[in-house]
Design an enzyme around this catalytic site. Structure first.
Site, PDB file in Angstrom:
ATOM      1  N   SER A 263      26.229  91.939  25.661  1.00 29.68           N
ATOM      2  CA  SER A 263      26.698  91.995  24.281  1.00 29.68           C
ATOM      3  C   SER A 263      27.210  90.616  23.902  1.00 29.68           C
ATOM      4  O   SER A 263      28.072  90.058  24.581  1.00 29.68           O
ATOM      5  CB  SER A 263      27.808  93.041  24.177  1.00 29.68           C
ATOM      6  OG  SER A 263      28.351  93.048  22.882  1.00 29.68           O
TER       7      SER A 263
ATOM      8  N   GLU B   5      23.533  99.519  15.554  1.00 32.08           N
ATOM      9  CA  GLU B   5      24.634 100.337  16.080  1.00 32.08           C
ATOM     10  C   GLU B   5      25.784 100.394  15.083  1.00 32.08           C
ATOM     11  O   GLU B   5      26.264  99.363  14.615  1.00 32.08           O
ATOM     12  CB  GLU B   5      25.087  99.721  17.411  1.00 32.08           C
ATOM     13  CG  GLU B   5      26.194 100.475  18.119  1.00 32.08           C
ATOM     14  CD  GLU B   5      26.553  99.812  19.460  1.00 32.08           C
ATOM     15  OE1 GLU B   5      25.783  98.942  19.933  1.00 32.08           O
ATOM     16  OE2 GLU B   5      27.602 100.163  20.020  1.00 32.08           O
TER      17      GLU B   5
ATOM     18  N   ASP C 171      25.027  95.287  16.554  1.00 33.95           N
ATOM     19  CA  ASP C 171      26.167  96.212  16.498  1.00 33.95           C
ATOM     20  C   ASP C 171      27.137  95.750  15.426  1.00 33.95           C
ATOM     21  O   ASP C 171      27.664  94.637  15.497  1.00 33.95           O
ATOM     22  CB  ASP C 171      26.873  96.246  17.866  1.00 33.95           C
ATOM     23  CG  ASP C 171      28.002  97.266  17.920  1.00 33.95           C
ATOM     24  OD1 ASP C 171      28.228  97.984  16.928  1.00 33.95           O
ATOM     25  OD2 ASP C 171      28.665  97.345  18.986  1.00 33.95           O
TER      26      ASP C 171
ATOM     27  N   LYS D  38      30.067 106.058  25.808  1.00 33.87           N
ATOM     28  CA  LYS D  38      31.172 105.385  26.497  1.00 33.87           C
ATOM     29  C   LYS D  38      32.115 106.482  26.959  1.00 33.87           C
ATOM     30  O   LYS D  38      32.632 107.250  26.130  1.00 33.87           O
ATOM     31  CB  LYS D  38      31.929 104.459  25.549  1.00 33.87           C
ATOM     32  CG  LYS D  38      31.161 103.229  25.093  1.00 33.87           C
ATOM     33  CD  LYS D  38      31.989 102.461  24.068  1.00 33.87           C
ATOM     34  CE  LYS D  38      31.246 101.215  23.605  1.00 33.87           C
ATOM     35  NZ  LYS D  38      31.880 100.637  22.409  1.00 33.87           N
TER      36      LYS D  38
ATOM     37  N   LYS E 113      26.504  91.069  17.957  1.00 36.21           N
ATOM     38  CA  LYS E 113      27.484  91.601  17.015  1.00 36.21           C
ATOM     39  C   LYS E 113      27.183  91.034  15.629  1.00 36.21           C
ATOM     40  O   LYS E 113      26.901  89.828  15.507  1.00 36.21           O
ATOM     41  CB  LYS E 113      28.896  91.194  17.456  1.00 36.21           C
ATOM     42  CG  LYS E 113      29.340  91.836  18.759  1.00 36.21           C
ATOM     43  CD  LYS E 113      29.624  93.311  18.557  1.00 36.21           C
ATOM     44  CE  LYS E 113      30.148  93.958  19.818  1.00 36.21           C
ATOM     45  NZ  LYS E 113      30.460  95.383  19.609  1.00 36.21           N
TER      46      LYS E 113
ATOM     47  N   ASP F 114      28.083 104.790  17.879  1.00 34.87           N
ATOM     48  CA  ASP F 114      29.035 104.495  18.946  1.00 34.87           C
ATOM     49  C   ASP F 114      30.361 105.164  18.556  1.00 34.87           C
ATOM     50  O   ASP F 114      30.636 106.306  18.964  1.00 34.87           O
ATOM     51  CB  ASP F 114      29.160 102.959  19.084  1.00 34.87           C
ATOM     52  CG  ASP F 114      30.267 102.491  20.018  1.00 34.87           C
ATOM     53  OD1 ASP F 114      31.014 103.338  20.532  1.00 34.87           O
ATOM     54  OD2 ASP F 114      30.412 101.267  20.227  1.00 34.87           O
TER      55      ASP F 114
ATOM     56  N   GLY G 169      29.855  99.496  26.743  1.00 33.02           N
ATOM     57  CA  GLY G 169      30.873  98.827  27.564  1.00 33.02           C
ATOM     58  C   GLY G 169      32.127  98.578  26.759  1.00 33.02           C
ATOM     59  O   GLY G 169      32.079  98.504  25.531  1.00 33.02           O
TER      60      GLY G 169
ATOM     61  N   LYS H 258      22.346  92.215  22.837  1.00 32.58           N
ATOM     62  CA  LYS H 258      22.945  92.909  21.687  1.00 32.58           C
ATOM     63  C   LYS H 258      23.800  91.896  20.951  1.00 32.58           C
ATOM     64  O   LYS H 258      24.668  91.265  21.556  1.00 32.58           O
ATOM     65  CB  LYS H 258      23.802  94.082  22.175  1.00 32.58           C
ATOM     66  CG  LYS H 258      24.809  94.605  21.159  1.00 32.58           C
ATOM     67  CD  LYS H 258      25.361  95.942  21.571  1.00 32.58           C
ATOM     68  CE  LYS H 258      26.871  95.986  21.461  1.00 32.58           C
ATOM     69  NZ  LYS H 258      27.396  97.306  21.836  1.00 32.58           N
TER      70      LYS H 258
END
Ligand code: SMG
Ligand code: MG
Length: 381
Positions: free
Chosen positions: A146, A225, A200, A274, A174, A250, A302, A172
């Site tokens: 990430s 996400e 995300d 998660k 952000k 998420d 994570g 991934k």
């Protein structure tokens, strides 16, 4: 999942709650803030049969969710641990924990950490690995990383290039309004269309942003996400009709029930699991199962875990419906030194499961002592 009820229960004497502080190897910026270090609440279950350790994924501040270190600590001491240390001292199964804690609303990260510690203690006492208990079907899983929001695109390209060189098999990124289309375009232009890439948003967009998010469609992302706030499940269904890229949830998925609801409402076609967010590893397996029954692929998220949480996430990520690469990266992605003696390492883009009893990790107690900020032990009276 192995029938955990067939294992010998443990006789719980109490818990130690230990808060440690660790610096991150580099700042991690998401749409809700920048993190330079982490305080982490570790939980030790103390039983006649031996100890077990869990890790609470609550953050320093209530920004990812309403939970944070002090609140998790408080609810454990005053509301959760008393429900586990019943006066009669009856033997306890890890499978009892969620039921005993159910009357307390929410605080899933706190509940999940207590359950993890009890689970580790019970599994160690029985000589059973967590991988066997959860039903892991592979001995290693592909590793994704990430990547935080960067101030400038050149440094973002350098960061991602470095992770790809290390062998990570999926990136991934952000995103947030103002830092989304352009960084994704540059990543595709620099590294090509073959790199598995997803984004995300950590709830940073609104129901009105469907057309904007659809501009990501041309980049062939694996998923978007959590674009909208966690309570806007219907909003995600609206966005899902406007974009071609699959929507993954998420923050919204706080239980197996929430997963079923989101899926039935058409809010997501992929789920990030998660354990801390759903109240523990046993509920996480339930989320996996309800998604699998409905043909919804899942992947393991994570929460900047140490080796304790990472080893547990690995066991979970090895279940059969984890068909997408998760955020279970090497310890050194976040920590210069992990608190376990055998940190999680990247091997040809994969991370290898621990196979010893319980979580299978051995703690570096001297190092933990050196980074401890506070410690409190609660024993049965
Ligand atoms: O542990 O590799 C990790 C972090 C993965 O990006 C990651 N987690 O929303 O999925 C997410 C974020 C939340 C972390 S901030 C507490
Ligand atoms: Mg997320």
């Amino acid at each position: 999942m192995t029938n955990l009820d067939q294992l010998q229960p443990i006789h719980l004497r109490g818990f130690e709650l230990r808060v440690i502080g660790l610096p991150l190897v580099r700042p991690f910026r998401t749409s809700f803030g920048t993190q330079n270090d982490r305080r982490i609440l570790l939980v030790r279950a103390i039983a006649d049969e031996g100890d077990g350790w869990g890790e609470c994924v609550s953050g320093d501040d209530p920004l990812y969710s309403s939970e944070y270190v002090e609140i998790s600590h408080h609810v454990m001491i005053h509301h959760l641990i008393p429900r586990l240390l019943t006066a009669d001292g009856a033997p306890l199964h890890a499978t009892d924990v969620a039921r005993l804690l159910e009357p307390v609303k929410e605080h899933r990260m706190a509940k999940g950490a207590l359950e993890a510690a009890v689970l580790d203690a019970q599994l160690r006492a029985n000589g059973v690995p967590l991988t066997t208990a959860l039903g892991s079907v592979v001995d290693r899983v592909p590793s994704g990383v990430s990547v935080g929001i960067h101030d400038d695109i050149d440094s973002l390209v350098r960061t991602i290039g470095g992770y790809l060189d290390e062998g990570y098999v999926r990136i991934k990124l952000k995103i947030e309004p103002g830092s989304d289309i352009e960084p994704v375009r540059v990543i595709r232009q620099t590294f090509g269309d073959a790199v598995p890439l997803q984004v995300d948003a950590n709830t940073a967009y609104t129901r009105d942003d469907g057309a904007h998010l659809a501009r990501l469609d041309r980049f062939g992302l694996l998923l978007i996400e959590q674009p909208l706030p966690e309570d806007d499940v219907t909003g995600h269904a609206i966005i899902a009709r406007q974009v071609v890229t699959p929507i993954c949830l998420d923050e919204s998925i706080v239980s197996a029930r929430a997963a079923v609801d989101a899926i039935e409402r058409g809010a997501c076609s992929i789920v990030n699991i998660k354990a801390g967010r759903v109240g523990g590893y046993l509920e996480a397996v339930e989320v996996h199962d309800v998604c699998r029954e409905r043909g919804i692929p899942v992947w393991c998220g994570g929460m900047l875990e140490t080796g304790i949480g990472r080893a547990m996430n690995l066991a979970l990520a090895a279940l059969p419906n984890f068909t997408l690469t998760g955020d279970v990266s090497a310890s050194e992605r976040f920590w210069a030194r992990d608190i376990v003696r055998d940190p999680i390492v990247l091997e040809h883009g994969h991370v290898v499961l621990r196979t010893g009893p319980g979580t299978g990790v051995e703690l570096d107690h001297d190092f933990i002592a050196s980074v401890t900020l506070s410690s409190e032990t609660v024993l049965r009276r």
